[in-house]
Design an enzyme around this catalytic site. Structure first.
Site, mmCIF file in Angstrom:
data_model
loop_
_atom_site.group_PDB
_atom_site.id
_atom_site.type_symbol
_atom_site.label_atom_id
_atom_site.label_comp_id
_atom_site.label_asym_id
_atom_site.label_seq_id
_atom_site.Cartn_x
_atom_site.Cartn_y
_atom_site.Cartn_z
ATOM 1 N N ARG A 1 -7.705 -2.786 -10.478
ATOM 2 C CA ARG A 1 -8.345 -2.688 -9.162
ATOM 3 C C ARG A 1 -8.808 -1.240 -8.889
ATOM 4 O O ARG A 1 -8.986 -0.477 -9.826
ATOM 5 C CB ARG A 1 -7.383 -3.221 -8.094
ATOM 6 C CG ARG A 1 -7.014 -4.702 -8.350
ATOM 7 C CD ARG A 1 -6.080 -5.254 -7.303
ATOM 8 N NE ARG A 1 -6.709 -5.259 -5.969
ATOM 9 C CZ ARG A 1 -6.032 -5.466 -4.841
ATOM 10 N NH1 ARG A 1 -4.723 -5.690 -4.878
ATOM 11 N NH2 ARG A 1 -6.659 -5.450 -3.684
ATOM 12 N N ALA B 1 0.812 -1.223 0.000
ATOM 13 C CA ALA B 1 0.000 0.000 0.000
ATOM 14 C C ALA B 1 0.850 1.279 0.000
ATOM 15 O O ALA B 1 0.407 2.320 -0.513
ATOM 16 C CB ALA B 1 -0.947 -0.005 1.195
HETATM 17 C C1 DQA Z 1 0.038 -5.212 -3.756
HETATM 18 C C2 DQA Z 1 -1.030 -4.262 -4.316
HETATM 19 C C3 DQA Z 1 -1.272 -3.090 -3.370
HETATM 20 O O1 DQA Z 1 -2.249 -2.222 -3.898
HETATM 21 C C4 DQA Z 1 -1.758 -3.615 -2.041
HETATM 22 O O2 DQA Z 1 -1.917 -2.543 -1.124
HETATM 23 C C5 DQA Z 1 -0.909 -4.688 -1.465
HETATM 24 C C6 DQA Z 1 -0.321 -5.682 -2.364
HETATM 25 C C7 DQA Z 1 0.220 -6.443 -4.652
HETATM 26 O O3 DQA Z 1 1.251 -7.101 -4.494
HETATM 27 O O4 DQA Z 1 -0.652 -6.777 -5.457
HETATM 28 O O5 DQA Z 1 -0.778 -4.809 -0.252
HETATM 29 O O6 DQA Z 1 1.270 -4.518 -3.733
#
Ligand code: DQA
Length: 141
Positions: A105, A75
């Site tokens: 997403r 994040a």
């Molecule tokens: C992430 C994607 C991010 O948006 C999310 O907050 C994560 C994991 C991924 O590996 O897909 O914690 O980095």
């Protein structure tokens, strides 16, 4: 060749957390497989933290001596100006990785504060995103 994988917040819960997005394998078990796959070719170091400052300290620590950093800032990717500045400040190339396709997403995941300072970005291939990032370091420049 010495590469470090750095994982950010909540990635310690891989295999437990939101399995439909992130899969059911723990990072520890994946890391064991990766180390076997690349043994003799890449020495793979690993660091995970849920804390922004600790991630920055690690980037500073390895950022002038390793051959590469594979960074899933989780994040913090979307929020951390400080992580972007840390990457801009070091010499070692960084590859931004994501397990999920962040562009498919929520809108807030489409923005990266770090991509600009990275060599490249790999997203959406599950844990194979890390494999693709590692392989890149073995390819001719
Ligand atoms: C992430 C994607 C991010 O948006 C999310 O907050 C994560 C994991 C991924 O590996 O897909 O914690 O980095």
């Amino acid at each position: 060749m010495k590469i470090i994988i750095i994982n950010g917040p909540n990635l310690n819960l891989l295999g437990v957390r939101e399995k439909s997005i992130y899969g059911d394998q723990s990072f520890d078990s994946f890391l064991q497989t990766l180390r076997q796959e690349y043994s003799g070719q890449i020495d793979i170091d690993y660091f995970q933290s849920n804390t922004e400052g600790q991630l920055i300290d690690k980037i500073h620590e390895v950022g002038f001596s390793y051959d590469g950093i594979v960074l899933n800032a989780a994040a913090y990717t979307h929020t951390s100006v400080a992580l972007g500045d840390a990457i801009a400040a070091i010499k070692v190339p960084v590859i931004e990785v994501h397990i999920s396709n962040v562009h498919a997403r929520e809108e807030f995941r489409h923005k990266s504060c770090i991509a600009k300072y990275c060599k490249g970005v790999i997203a959406g291939f599950g844990l194979n995103s890390y494999r693709l990032a590692l392989i890149q370091f073995l390819l001719p420049a």
